[in-house]
Scaffold this motif. Structure first.
Motif, short mmCIF file in Angstrom:
data_model
loop_
_atom_site.label_atom_id
_atom_site.label_comp_id
_atom_site.label_asym_id
_atom_site.label_seq_id
_atom_site.Cartn_x
_atom_site.Cartn_y
_atom_site.Cartn_z
N THR A 167 38.62 12.66 22.36
CA THR A 167 39.57 13.66 21.85
C THR A 167 40.66 13.01 21.01
N LYS A 168 41.15 13.78 20.05
CA LYS A 168 42.29 13.37 19.23
C LYS A 168 43.61 13.83 19.82
N THR A 169 43.55 14.67 20.85
CA THR A 169 44.77 15.16 21.49
C THR A 169 45.57 13.98 22.04
N PRO A 170 46.89 13.93 21.83
CA PRO A 170 47.70 12.84 22.38
C PRO A 170 47.56 12.76 23.90
N LYS A 171 47.48 11.53 24.40
CA LYS A 171 47.24 11.32 25.83
C LYS A 171 48.29 11.99 26.71
N THR A 172 49.51 12.08 26.24
CA THR A 172 50.58 12.68 27.03
C THR A 172 50.32 14.15 27.34
N ARG A 173 49.44 14.77 26.57
CA ARG A 173 49.16 16.19 26.78
C ARG A 173 48.04 16.44 27.79
N PHE A 174 47.25 15.41 28.10
CA PHE A 174 46.16 15.64 29.05
C PHE A 174 46.19 14.62 30.19
N PHE A 175 47.37 14.09 30.51
CA PHE A 175 47.47 13.04 31.53
C PHE A 175 46.99 13.51 32.90
N THR A 176 47.04 14.83 33.16
CA THR A 176 46.56 15.34 34.45
C THR A 176 45.04 15.31 34.57
N LEU A 177 44.35 15.05 33.46
CA LEU A 177 42.89 15.04 33.45
C LEU A 177 42.31 13.64 33.57
N ILE A 178 43.17 12.65 33.70
CA ILE A 178 42.70 11.27 33.76
C ILE A 178 43.28 10.58 34.99
N SER A 179 42.63 9.50 35.39
CA SER A 179 43.09 8.70 36.52
C SER A 179 43.34 7.27 36.06
N LYS A 180 44.12 6.54 36.84
CA LYS A 180 44.43 5.16 36.48
C LYS A 180 43.23 4.25 36.73
N GLU A 181 42.43 4.61 37.70
CA GLU A 181 41.28 3.80 38.09
C GLU A 181 40.00 4.62 38.00
N PRO A 182 38.86 3.96 37.85
CA PRO A 182 37.59 4.70 37.83
C PRO A 182 37.30 5.32 39.19
N ASN A 183 36.58 6.44 39.16
CA ASN A 183 36.18 7.15 40.36
C ASN A 183 34.66 7.00 40.52
N PRO A 184 34.20 6.40 41.62
CA PRO A 184 32.75 6.18 41.81
C PRO A 184 31.92 7.45 41.67
N GLU A 185 32.54 8.61 41.89
CA GLU A 185 31.83 9.89 41.74
C GLU A 185 31.29 10.06 40.33
N TRP A 186 32.07 9.60 39.34
CA TRP A 186 31.72 9.81 37.93
C TRP A 186 31.56 8.51 37.16
#
Length: 373
Positions: A167-186
């Motif tokens: 995505t080109k959307t600035p990261k500050t706008r979708f920070f709730t959709l990301i995690s700091k670390e990888p999730n083994p689920e995905w």
């Protein structure tokens, strides 16, 4: 309503998964049988049958919010020839990127790009193909992350696939959709390893997409079986005995356990060539009765067609998977119009997307990102 362009559209399973809140502006595939199936189900207003190498930005109407590209996997698959992104089929990725580059020049660049492929894309050519994919998206100004989604979370079919979401959307706008670390689920270990091998400049543009865990699947293989399919016939007694004779002791024990159970038990069987301890190669019949079918493939050979083994009251029957059953294994609704020819249906679904997996990504990533843009 957000709009999308769909490349390598097949039978339109990405379109089904995105749902009615997204409007298709353009779809493309080179395969006549897939295009005809697409038209049967969605009409011919958006679809163009053409080789992507002959397309350019001028073929695309207006500006799309999303480009979806399930580019061919044959050169990246473990079952393919290993040519990678330089192969004739998987090399279409480069052409798709050149079209997006031209859209950028014309200020029609999409906010979102989703690329889907086999998990072999992560390790193809020692990770160089994966790096090339991330580099291409980063150079066009995208934040990029990946998830591996197994269709088995949604339908009774083992079908792990890589989804590259940019995505080109600035990261500050979708920070709730990301995690700091990888999730083994995905994010399986091979994806984490591939990420760690990326150059630092690409890691800075990387995001670990976060989605909730799907609810428990509500259907098993037995639930998608047609009672009286018209396009496949039961194998004769002799053919069933031959299949059983090709089973190893481990697979025979699975069959015997199914015989001991009450009610109908359904398993999926593939023929595989296996190397024996003495070095000899034998064709084996391998069956699973865990409620999940093996991964659907296109009908390139006899062993690529999945056989259903139906066990009830100790009696063993077998037949090929029907067209409708193949569609159901992809999460395609029963009102979807099937190709009339058996092999055509197998081509459409063997190359297709698991519809509810696309819907999960749309609901938990694509829609929120688009709303935040």
């Amino acid at each position: 309503m957000p709009k999308f362009f769909e490349f390598f559209s097949g039978g339109g399973m990405a379109r089904l998964g995105l749902g009615g809140e997204w409007k298709c502006q353009f779809a493309n595939d080179i395969c006549a049988k897939k295009v005809s199936t697409y038209i049967e189900n969605f009409g011919d207003d958006e679809i163009l049958k053409e080789d992507i190498y002959k397309l350019n930005a001028s073929n695309l109407p207006g500006k799309a919010d999303l480009i979806w590209g399930s580019f061919p996997c044959q050169d990246l698959s473990l079952a393919g020839n290993g040519a990678g992104l330089n192969g004739e089929r998987s090399g279409t990725f480069k052409k798709l990127m050149s079209i997006i580059k031209d859209l950028k020049v014309e200020k029609r660049q999409p906010n979102l790009i989703v690329l889907e492929n086999v998990v072999g894309a992560i390790t193809s050519h020692g990770g160089k193909d994966f790096e090339a994919i991330i580099e291409a998206l980063s150079s066009l100004g995208y934040y990029t992350g990946c998830v591996v989604v197994d269709g088995a979370s949604f339908v009774p079919q083992s079908r792990p696939r890589l989804f590259v979401i940019a995505t080109k959307t600035p990261k500050t706008r979708f920070f709730t959709l990301i995690s700091k670390e990888p999730n083994p689920e995905w994010h399986p270990s091979n994806l984490i390893k591939a990420h760690s091998a990326l150059p630092e400049k690409l890691q800075k543009k990387w995001v670990w997409w976060s989605m909730p865990t799907p609810p428990n699947r509500d259907k098993n293989l037995v639930d998608i079986v047609e009672e009286n399919p018209t396009d496949v016939k039961e194998l004769g007694t002799g053919e069933v005995k031959k299949l059983i004779s090709m089973m190893s002791e481990t697979n025979l024990e699975k069959l015997n356990q199914a015989k001991r159970e009450n009610g109908l038990v359904v398993g999926g069987l593939y023929k595989r060539v296996r190397k024996q301890k003495n070095g000899e190669k034998l064709q084996r019949a391998e069956v699973r009765f865990d409620g999940t079918a093996g991964c659907l493939r296109t009908p390139t050979g006899g062993s690529s067609r999945q056989t259903l083994v139906l066990v009830e009251n100790g009696e063993v029957k077998a037949r090929l998977l029907s067209r409708r059953e193949a569609a159901r294994l992809m999460g395609v609704p029963d009102n979807y119009k099937l190709p009339s020819k058996y092999n055509d249906a197998y081509h459409v679904f063997g190359d297709g997307l698991v519809v509810p997996a696309v819907s999960w990504i749309e609901k938990h990533l694509l829609k929120p990102i688009q709303e935040a843009s």
